[in-house]
Motif scaffolding. Sequence first.
Motif, short mmCIF file in Angstrom:
data_model
loop_
_atom_site.label_atom_id
_atom_site.label_comp_id
_atom_site.label_asym_id
_atom_site.label_seq_id
_atom_site.Cartn_x
_atom_site.Cartn_y
_atom_site.Cartn_z
N LYS A 112 9.58 15.19 10.29
CA LYS A 112 10.99 15.00 10.60
C LYS A 112 11.15 14.05 11.78
N GLY A 113 10.19 14.08 12.68
CA GLY A 113 10.19 13.13 13.79
C GLY A 113 10.04 11.71 13.28
N LEU A 114 9.14 11.53 12.31
CA LEU A 114 8.93 10.21 11.71
C LEU A 114 10.24 9.70 11.14
N MET A 115 10.97 10.58 10.49
CA MET A 115 12.24 10.18 9.88
C MET A 115 13.30 9.87 10.93
N SER A 116 13.34 10.64 12.02
CA SER A 116 14.43 10.42 12.97
C SER A 116 14.11 9.34 13.98
N ILE A 117 12.84 9.19 14.35
CA ILE A 117 12.47 8.11 15.27
C ILE A 117 12.89 6.79 14.66
N HIS A 118 12.57 6.64 13.38
CA HIS A 118 12.91 5.38 12.74
C HIS A 118 14.40 5.21 12.56
N GLU A 119 15.06 6.31 12.43
CA GLU A 119 16.50 6.24 12.30
C GLU A 119 17.10 5.59 13.54
N GLN A 120 16.54 5.96 14.70
CA GLN A 120 17.02 5.37 15.95
C GLN A 120 16.59 3.93 16.10
N LYS A 179 -2.31 15.42 11.39
CA LYS A 179 -2.13 14.02 11.03
C LYS A 179 -1.26 13.92 9.78
N LEU A 180 -0.39 12.95 9.77
CA LEU A 180 0.50 12.81 8.62
C LEU A 180 -0.19 12.15 7.43
N GLY A 181 -1.16 11.31 7.69
CA GLY A 181 -1.90 10.67 6.60
C GLY A 181 -0.98 9.91 5.65
N ASP A 182 -1.11 10.21 4.36
CA ASP A 182 -0.31 9.51 3.34
C ASP A 182 1.19 9.60 3.59
N LEU A 183 1.60 10.64 4.28
CA LEU A 183 3.04 10.83 4.49
C LEU A 183 3.66 9.68 5.26
N GLU A 184 2.83 8.95 6.01
CA GLU A 184 3.38 7.82 6.74
C GLU A 184 3.90 6.75 5.79
N ALA A 185 3.45 6.83 4.54
CA ALA A 185 3.94 5.87 3.54
C ALA A 185 5.45 5.97 3.38
N LEU A 219 0.85 -1.20 0.00
CA LEU A 219 0.00 0.00 0.00
C LEU A 219 0.88 1.24 0.00
N TYR A 220 1.90 1.25 0.85
CA TYR A 220 2.80 2.39 0.93
C TYR A 220 3.49 2.63 -0.41
N ARG A 221 3.95 1.53 -1.03
CA ARG A 221 4.64 1.67 -2.30
C ARG A 221 3.69 2.28 -3.34
N GLU A 222 2.43 1.83 -3.28
CA GLU A 222 1.45 2.34 -4.22
C GLU A 222 1.22 3.84 -4.05
N ILE A 223 1.14 4.29 -2.79
CA ILE A 223 0.92 5.71 -2.52
C ILE A 223 2.10 6.53 -3.06
N ILE A 224 3.31 6.04 -2.80
CA ILE A 224 4.51 6.75 -3.25
C ILE A 224 4.55 6.82 -4.78
#
Length: 168
Positions: A95-103, A132-138, A7-12
């Motif tokens: 940016k939090g989404l990106m850095s949380i996962h980085e950790q 809400k991030l919505g699609d951005l979570e993809a 699903l994420y790949r499809e959104i991107i």
Amino acid sequence: MAGLEDLYREIILDHYRSPRNRGELPSPPAQRVEGFNPLCGDEVILFVDVRDATVADIRFSGQGCSISQSSTSMMTSAVKGRTLPEARALIRRFKGLMSIHEQALGGDGDDGYDVDDDGAESASGTDEPEVKLGDLEALQGVVKFPVRIKCATLSWNTLTQALEEAET
Ligand code: ZN
């Protein structure tokens, strides 16, 4: 979990193939700001029209990889029509989404993504609008490939700069 990744790949891919808000705005009055990611060769040119402390309109041009272009398309959809505090809250969350996962690299796979910012940024969370991030979570899958994080955050850094310039 493969279903979610698909699903994420499809959104991107959808945003890459059919970018939203692609184009230009007359500048002035719009802020025109360029961003460049030399690691990948991504280029984004943002046109941001801020009126009455709101992102009244936003367009982008430029070129680059699918992650940078789809992230820019999603970003423009997410912030268009938002107030400046809401737009800034989105920037911080993304940016939090990106850095949380980085950790937390290597430890994902579950979708329990309600990590309420685990205190790291709680100091400024007092009167921040709910967004809400919505699609951005993809794009969260991107953090498995650290070199691509800059592709995903390029347009957000460029937006930050445009908002700063709009206020001066
Ligand atoms: Zn890229």
